[in-house]
Enzyme design. Structure first.
Site, PDB file in Angstrom:
ATOM      1  CE  LYS A  14      42.870  10.066  37.161  1.00 32.42           C
ATOM      2  NZ  LYS A  14      41.407  10.623  36.839  1.00 32.42           N
ATOM      3  CD  GLN A  59      39.526  13.089  36.280  1.00 29.36           C
ATOM      4  OE1 GLN A  59      40.392  12.582  35.840  1.00 29.36           O
ATOM      5  NE2 GLN A  59      39.229  13.463  37.429  1.00 29.36           N
ATOM      6  CG  ASP A  68      38.296   5.044  36.453  1.00 25.61           C
ATOM      7  OD1 ASP A  68      39.302   4.621  37.245  1.00 25.61           O
ATOM      8  OD2 ASP A  68      37.905   6.077  36.200  1.00 25.61           O
TER       9      ASP A  68
END
Ligand SMILES: NC(=O)c1ccc[n+]([C@@H]2O[C@H](COP(=O)([O-])OP(=O)(O)OC[C@H]3O[C@@H](n4cnc5c(N)ncnc54)[C@H](OP(=O)(O)O)[C@@H]3O)[C@@H](O)[C@H]2O)c1
Length: 282
Positions: free
Chosen positions: A50, A94, A117
């Site tokens: 990322k 994460q 997300d």
């Protein structure tokens, strides 16, 4: 055979180039904050990917690391603080998190306008209600983009999705339903999955078990979308047994180089969207 392989790598490259151009031409100041708890080695790899992708297109990358033993309250306090930080455009927690932490509770503290997300209850429920969520999870978004790129007609298609996570299978179910597909959503308690593959025009597998799908059960000419990431003998493989599937399918996504790169480019696209939301910028 090569024309059966959908290269997410190539498609995502052109998406990334467009994002890079827009950020550069308009001098946009975008910054992502990734929150990591502990030191899971696969998480370190995904975070690094990322970071590279963000920096390559001119997006700032901030990593906030917490010790594995951190109290939930401390993470939530941090999230509440960066929710109001104008310099932070998007936030990702994460996963996985250590088992003493309630991931649902932690993620739900992210401002839905920074939840790139698409995992907060706000964004997920908007998706389920087909009511224009701010963000949709990046892997399902990337898969929809792949199908669109290949001009695959979705209306009326039978789709079997294996895996029902909030990150992949569940949002995909709703995105494909919106496109008038007929969907079978399988999970660990589903009986006789192989039988359910027989009628599927599109099979999407997102469970993380190497070689789970053997080509002999697939319908001839179907489309295979492989989301799984598994490590075998230092090699990365997907959930489909590639060799047995290649003859049966009309299209298949490789692992690596299929869904993974699309996920990354959708993170960048969602960050750009978050910036536009924050600054009411068109
Ligand atoms: N390529 C990418 O960009 C990308 C992005 C995200 C994830 N992934 C990969 O995709 C895989 C799934 O990720 P995830 O986050 O969705 O995982 P997850 O949250 O662990 O969910 C796994 C899903 O698979 C189901 N499952 C497990 N064993 C099964 C079995 N034997 N038969 C049928 N279903 C089974 C589970 O069913 P239950 O609900 O009943 O437990 C669950 O719904 C992993 O390999 C992950 O690394 C790839």
């Amino acid at each position: 055979m090569d024309n059966k392989i959908i290269s997410g790598k190539n498609i995502s490259e052109s998406i990334k180039q467009n994002i890079k151009k827009e950020i550069h031409n308009k001098d946009l100041k975008i910054c992502i904050c990734v929150i990591q708890v502990g030191d899971v080695s696969s998480s370190n790899i995904y975070i690094q990917l990322k970071k590279l992708a963000c920096e390559n297109v001119g997006i700032k990358f901030k990593l906030k690391k917490f010790k594995e033993t951190i109290k939930e309250e401390k993470i939530i306090n941090y999230i509440n603080w960066i929710n109001y930080d104008e310099k932070i455009t998007g936030i990702i927690v994460q996963l996985p998190l250590p088992s003493h932490l309630d991931k649902h509770n932690i993620i739900n503290n992210i401002d839905p306008r920074k939840d790139i997300d698409g995992l907060t209850d706000f964004n997920l429920s908007k998706l389920i209600l087909n009511d224009d969520p701010y963000f949709i999870s990046c892997t399902p978004l990337g898969i929809m983009e792949l199908l669109k790129h290949k001009e695959i007609e979705l209306e009326g298609k039978n789709v079997t999705i294996i895996g029902r996570s909030k990150l992949v299978g569940m949002p995909l179910f709703h995105l494909l339903l919106e496109k008038n597909c007929t969907i079978t959503l399988c999970h660990s308690k589903t009986k006789n999955i192989n039988k359910l593959l027989k009628y599927a025009d599109i099979v999407i597998c997102a469970i993380g078990i190497a070689n789970f799908i053997n080509g002999k059960y697939l319908k001839k000419g179907c489309i295979a979308i492989d989301v799984g990431i598994n490590k075998i003998d230092n090699q990365i493989v997907g959930d489909f047994n590639y060799k047995t599937c290649l003859n049966k399918v009309s299209y298949i996504t490789p692992v690596p180089g299929g869904v993974g790169p699309m996920t990354i480019s959708m993170i960048l696209l969602n960050l750009l969207k978050a910036y536009k939301l924050e600054y009411d910028y068109l």
